[in-house]
Design a protein around this motif. Sequence first.
Motif, short mmCIF file in Angstrom:
data_model
loop_
_atom_site.label_atom_id
_atom_site.label_comp_id
_atom_site.label_asym_id
_atom_site.label_seq_id
_atom_site.Cartn_x
_atom_site.Cartn_y
_atom_site.Cartn_z
N ILE A 54 0.88 -1.17 0.00
CA ILE A 54 0.00 0.00 0.00
C ILE A 54 0.91 1.22 0.00
O ILE A 54 1.79 1.35 0.87
CB ILE A 54 -0.92 0.06 1.24
N VAL A 55 0.74 2.08 -1.00
CA VAL A 55 1.58 3.29 -1.05
C VAL A 55 1.06 4.30 -0.03
O VAL A 55 -0.12 4.62 0.00
CB VAL A 55 1.59 3.88 -2.47
N ILE A 56 1.97 4.77 0.81
CA ILE A 56 1.61 5.73 1.86
C ILE A 56 1.85 7.16 1.38
O ILE A 56 1.03 8.05 1.63
CB ILE A 56 2.46 5.46 3.14
N ASP A 57 2.93 7.38 0.70
CA ASP A 57 3.29 8.71 0.20
C ASP A 57 4.04 8.56 -1.11
O ASP A 57 4.89 7.66 -1.22
CB ASP A 57 4.22 9.41 1.21
N ASP A 75 -3.08 3.57 -2.87
CA ASP A 75 -3.30 2.42 -3.76
C ASP A 75 -2.69 1.15 -3.16
O ASP A 75 -1.59 1.16 -2.62
CB ASP A 75 -2.64 2.65 -5.13
N MET A 76 -3.42 0.05 -3.31
CA MET A 76 -2.97 -1.27 -2.88
C MET A 76 -2.71 -2.13 -4.10
O MET A 76 -3.42 -2.04 -5.10
CB MET A 76 -4.08 -1.92 -2.04
N TYR A 77 -1.68 -2.95 -4.00
CA TYR A 77 -1.42 -3.91 -5.08
C TYR A 77 -0.79 -5.16 -4.49
O TYR A 77 0.04 -5.07 -3.58
CB TYR A 77 -0.46 -3.30 -6.14
N THR B 3 -4.95 -5.79 -10.53
CA THR B 3 -4.89 -4.38 -10.86
C THR B 3 -4.77 -3.58 -9.55
O THR B 3 -5.21 -4.04 -8.50
CB THR B 3 -6.16 -3.91 -11.61
N PRO B 4 -4.18 -2.39 -9.62
CA PRO B 4 -4.09 -1.56 -8.41
C PRO B 4 -5.49 -1.19 -7.93
O PRO B 4 -6.41 -1.02 -8.74
CB PRO B 4 -3.34 -0.31 -8.89
#
Lengths: 124, 124
Positions: A54-57, A75-77, B3-4
Motif C-alpha cells: 500500500i503506497v503511503i506517500d 493504492d494497494m497492489y 490491478t491496483p
Amino acid sequence: MNTPINLKEKSAKLDEYWSPRVLGELDDSYYAKIAKLKGSLAWHSHDEEDELFIVIDGQLKIEMKDQTVELSAGDMYIVPKGVMHNPIAEEECSVFIFEKKETKHTGNTETGKTRSIEEQLRSI
Amino acid sequence: MNTPINLKEKSAKLDEYWSPRVLGELDDSYYAKIAKLKGSLAWHSHDEEDELFIVIDGQLKIEMKDQTVELSAGDMYIVPKGVMHNPIAEEECSVFIFEKKETKHTGNTETGKTRSIEEQLRSI
C-alpha cells in the motif's frame, strides 16, 4: 501492549532507502513493514509468497514482465507469488508492505540492497 | 491479472456500514478488505486470529478491556487474537482490514451486523 502506529510518522524516521522495518506481526507468520524507496530495487520474485503493497506517500511503479502498474498514495497492489517484478520510485516514496516472515525483500536475488531480517527488526 | 486498487475510491462505493468487502487475497489464506463504519459494532474476539486495521479516512476507536485506542487516518493497529474488542466510529470512518479468510468480523458474536463471506466477496 500493542500501540497504534502512524505509518507516515514511521516512514519519516527511516534513514535509508530500500531498507524495510518491521512494524508488527500477525499470527506469528506475517510481518507488517514500512519502507522508504527511491530509485529501483532489482528484478526478483518470491516463489512461495504473495506480497501486498500500500503506497503511503509518493508514487511507486512496479515493473513486471506482462505489465507495469503505477501506484499512488492510497493504492494497494498484490504481487502474486512467482511473478518477476522490479519496484521503481522515480521520486522518494513510502510504502506499507505485508508479507510472510520468511519473504526476502529482494527475493531470490542477492543485491547490495538485501537486508537481513535482523536489520529489518531494529526498532524505529 | 491483478490491478491496483485505490482504497478511498473503494470505500466511497460502499453503501452499508459494517459490511466489509474483499479487495484481494494473499497466499490463499488471508483477505484484504475495506469497510465503512459508523456507530459501534459489538464486543467480540477472534480466538485464533490477529486482526490488522489501517484507518483510511476518519477516526476509529477500539475499546478493549485493558485500554481504548484511538486511531486516525494513516494509523495501523493489530488486535491480538483472543482480545475482546469493540470498534466504535463516532463519525463515518473507512478502514482497511487484513485477516485470515476464516475470520468472522463479529468473531464469536452473531449480530445483525454479521455478514457471511459470500456477502463480503461481492465485487465493488
